[in-house]
Design a protein around this motif. Structure first.
Motif, PDB file in Angstrom:
ATOM      1  N   ILE A   1       0.888  -1.235   0.104  1.00 43.32           N
ATOM      2  CA  ILE A   1       0.054   0.046   0.211  1.00 43.32           C
ATOM      3  C   ILE A   1       0.841   1.178   0.114  1.00 43.32           C
ATOM      4  O   ILE A   1       0.690   2.335  -0.719  1.00 43.32           O
ATOM      5  N   ARG A   2       1.932   1.509   0.839  1.00 42.79           N
ATOM      6  CA  ARG A   2       2.923   2.296   0.900  1.00 42.79           C
ATOM      7  C   ARG A   2       3.440   2.634  -0.353  1.00 42.79           C
ATOM      8  O   ARG A   2       3.745   3.797  -0.711  1.00 42.79           O
ATOM      9  N   TYR A   3       3.974   1.608  -1.060  1.00 37.61           N
ATOM     10  CA  TYR A   3       4.673   1.662  -2.219  1.00 37.61           C
ATOM     11  C   TYR A   3       3.688   2.065  -3.304  1.00 37.61           C
ATOM     12  O   TYR A   3       4.138   3.174  -3.943  1.00 37.61           O
ATOM     13  N   THR A   4       2.280   1.903  -3.357  1.00 33.89           N
ATOM     14  CA  THR A   4       1.418   2.295  -4.360  1.00 33.89           C
ATOM     15  C   THR A   4       1.303   3.758  -4.031  1.00 33.89           C
ATOM     16  O   THR A   4       0.865   4.429  -5.138  1.00 33.89           O
ATOM     17  N   GLN A   5       1.301   4.215  -2.762  1.00 34.57           N
ATOM     18  CA  GLN A   5       1.124   5.664  -2.583  1.00 34.57           C
ATOM     19  C   GLN A   5       2.089   6.398  -3.337  1.00 34.57           C
ATOM     20  O   GLN A   5       1.776   7.573  -3.798  1.00 34.57           O
ATOM     21  N   GLY A   6       3.427   5.969  -3.427  1.00 30.64           N
ATOM     22  CA  GLY A   6       4.159   6.492  -4.124  1.00 30.64           C
ATOM     23  C   GLY A   6       4.969   7.780  -3.319  1.00 30.64           C
ATOM     24  O   GLY A   6       4.453   8.109  -2.076  1.00 30.64           O
ATOM     25  N   GLY A   7       5.869   8.444  -3.631  1.00 28.54           N
ATOM     26  CA  GLY A   7       6.677   9.597  -3.118  1.00 28.54           C
ATOM     27  C   GLY A   7       7.804   8.847  -2.232  1.00 28.54           C
ATOM     28  O   GLY A   7       7.625   7.620  -1.849  1.00 28.54           O
ATOM     29  N   GLN A   8       9.007   9.649  -2.126  1.00 29.28           N
ATOM     30  CA  GLN A   8      10.124   9.160  -1.345  1.00 29.28           C
ATOM     31  C   GLN A   8       9.834   8.631  -0.027  1.00 29.28           C
ATOM     32  O   GLN A   8      10.454   7.399   0.227  1.00 29.28           O
ATOM     33  N   GLU A   9       8.915   9.438   0.675  1.00 28.80           N
ATOM     34  CA  GLU A   9       8.931   8.958   1.967  1.00 28.80           C
ATOM     35  C   GLU A   9       8.172   7.428   2.429  1.00 28.80           C
ATOM     36  O   GLU A   9       8.427   6.768   2.843  1.00 28.80           O
ATOM     37  N   ASN A  10       7.036   7.339   1.411  1.00 24.02           N
ATOM     38  CA  ASN A  10       6.350   6.283   1.345  1.00 24.02           C
ATOM     39  C   ASN A  10       6.979   5.123   0.968  1.00 24.02           C
ATOM     40  O   ASN A  10       6.947   3.988   1.505  1.00 24.02           O
ATOM     41  N   VAL A  11       7.685   5.311  -0.050  1.00 24.43           N
ATOM     42  CA  VAL A  11       8.602   4.142  -0.784  1.00 24.43           C
ATOM     43  C   VAL A  11       9.619   3.687   0.273  1.00 24.43           C
ATOM     44  O   VAL A  11       9.758   2.465   0.659  1.00 24.43           O
ATOM     45  N   GLU A  12      10.337   4.571   1.052  1.00 27.09           N
ATOM     46  CA  GLU A  12      11.155   4.203   2.202  1.00 27.09           C
ATOM     47  C   GLU A  12      10.678   3.575   3.100  1.00 27.09           C
ATOM     48  O   GLU A  12      11.060   2.294   3.573  1.00 27.09           O
ATOM     49  N   VAL A  13       9.241   3.671   3.545  1.00 32.81           N
ATOM     50  CA  VAL A  13       8.595   3.041   4.733  1.00 32.81           C
ATOM     51  C   VAL A  13       8.204   1.694   4.142  1.00 32.81           C
ATOM     52  O   VAL A  13       8.595   0.494   4.573  1.00 32.81           O
ATOM     53  N   ALA A  14       7.829   1.749   2.719  1.00 35.26           N
ATOM     54  CA  ALA A  14       7.525   0.367   2.122  1.00 35.26           C
ATOM     55  C   ALA A  14       8.832  -0.589   2.008  1.00 35.26           C
ATOM     56  O   ALA A  14       8.599  -1.769   2.374  1.00 35.26           O
ATOM     57  N   ARG A  15       9.740  -0.050   1.781  1.00 35.01           N
ATOM     58  CA  ARG A  15      11.057  -0.836   1.835  1.00 35.01           C
ATOM     59  C   ARG A  15      11.191  -1.419   3.260  1.00 35.01           C
ATOM     60  O   ARG A  15      11.542  -2.586   3.340  1.00 35.01           O
ATOM     61  N   ALA A  16      11.156  -0.525   4.163  1.00 32.47           N
ATOM     62  CA  ALA A  16      11.312  -1.030   5.667  1.00 32.47           C
ATOM     63  C   ALA A  16      10.299  -2.219   5.836  1.00 32.47           C
ATOM     64  O   ALA A  16      10.743  -3.184   6.792  1.00 32.47           O
TER      65      ALA A  16
END
Length: 295
Positions: free
Chosen positions: A199-214
């Motif tokens: 979900i966070r990766y789909t939201q996009g944006g650097q912060e969300n993708v960082e959280v997705a990776r974690a």
């Protein structure tokens, strides 16, 4: 337990009785078989069920509704109503009966009555949510589920359903919040961790993708063979590498993490013998894995 294809019409009364008891204890629905057992075996001598009779009536009623056998469900409800007039459990079955017949207003009136009589029971509110969704009223279902969670905030199943409903509405921020509430009750569940990462990766944006990776990395800790989490790490890192504001040190970190994940993916696929799967499919997968670009 995997359902067998036994002919339940030929079993003895005691065998049928024990089968229904076992399915109740295992929370196994097996609706067609329950109806079959009742009609061909147990209904011949219901009084022999003694103290189990009412429990069996309830089990058969729900199974009959699953099988669109409203005639049989009605018989069970009438039998229960005679023994327990005004019982909330019988009223709930009546509401489910009206749901099955598409008499939504009548069913809703019963649920409203049940909720008023016992505001501490979440089952009635959740049935109303299911009824709204059954009518295709997703937004109203979301509203009802949010109201339910205001009173039953620790209901993880409701939070999970709410997250799925928000996803269907492409409301990723609220879907993520609902999924975070689910994780509070199951912080080591790798599937939930990966779902929140998606979900966070789909939201996009650097912060969300960082959280997705974690979250992908956390999911991998609890399930080291999770290929989808490995792919998630590769995609997240590649996306972050392409971010304009990424520093050289961070870029190296992302590239290293992506390369490590890709190596594990390739190792997993190379360990599978081509003969064990479709050779052409195996070849295509290996080519795709090797071709995944690390920026």
């Amino acid at each position: 337990m995997v359902a067998d294809r036994r002919d339940w019409t030929t079993v003895s009364f005691e065998e049928g009785r024990e089968a229904l008891k076992e399915w109740r204890e295992e929370h196994a629905r097996r609706s067609e078989e329950v109806v079959e057992l009742w009609e061909h075996v147990l209904s011949r001598s219901p009084s022999s069920l003694a103290d189990e009779l009412c429990t069996v009536y309830e089990q058969v009623c729900i199974a009959a509704l699953d099988c669109s056998r409203t005639d049989l469900a009605h018989e069970c409800i009438n039998a229960l109503h005679k023994r327990f007039p005004g019982s909330s459990r019988v009223l709930r079955l009546q509401a489910m009966f009206y749901e099955a017949r598409g008499q939504w207003k009548t069913a809703d009136d019963i649920y409203e009555k049940l909720i008023t009589a016992d505001e501490t029971n979440p089952a009635y509110r959740k049935r109303r949510v299911a009824m709204l969704l059954g009518q295709g009223k997703r937004l109203e279902g979301i509203k009802a589920l949010v109201e339910h969670l205001e009173s039953f905030i620790t209901d993880s199943e409701a939070w999970l359903q709410l997250s799925e409903l928000y996803l269907a509405e492409s409301d990723y921020a609220r879907a993520a919040h609902a999924m975070e509430e689910v994780l509070l009750t199951a912080p080591t569940n790798s599937i939930y961790l990966r779902r929140l990462a998606d979900i966070r990766y789909t939201q996009g944006g650097q912060e969300n993708v960082e959280v997705a990776r974690a979250y992908y990395e956390q999911a991998l800790k609890f399930s080291p063979v999770d290929l989808r989490a490995l792919y998630g790490i590769v995609l997240s890192c590649n996306t972050l590498v392409a971010t304009a504001r990424v520093t050289p040190d961070k870029k190296r970190e992302y590239m290293t993490a992506a390369a490590a994940a890709l190596a594990r993916i390739q190792e997993r696929y190379e360990s599978v013998e081509p003969e064990a799967a479709n050779p052409e499919e195996h070849s295509n997968i290996m080519e795709a894995v090797r071709g995944m670009e690390i920026h």
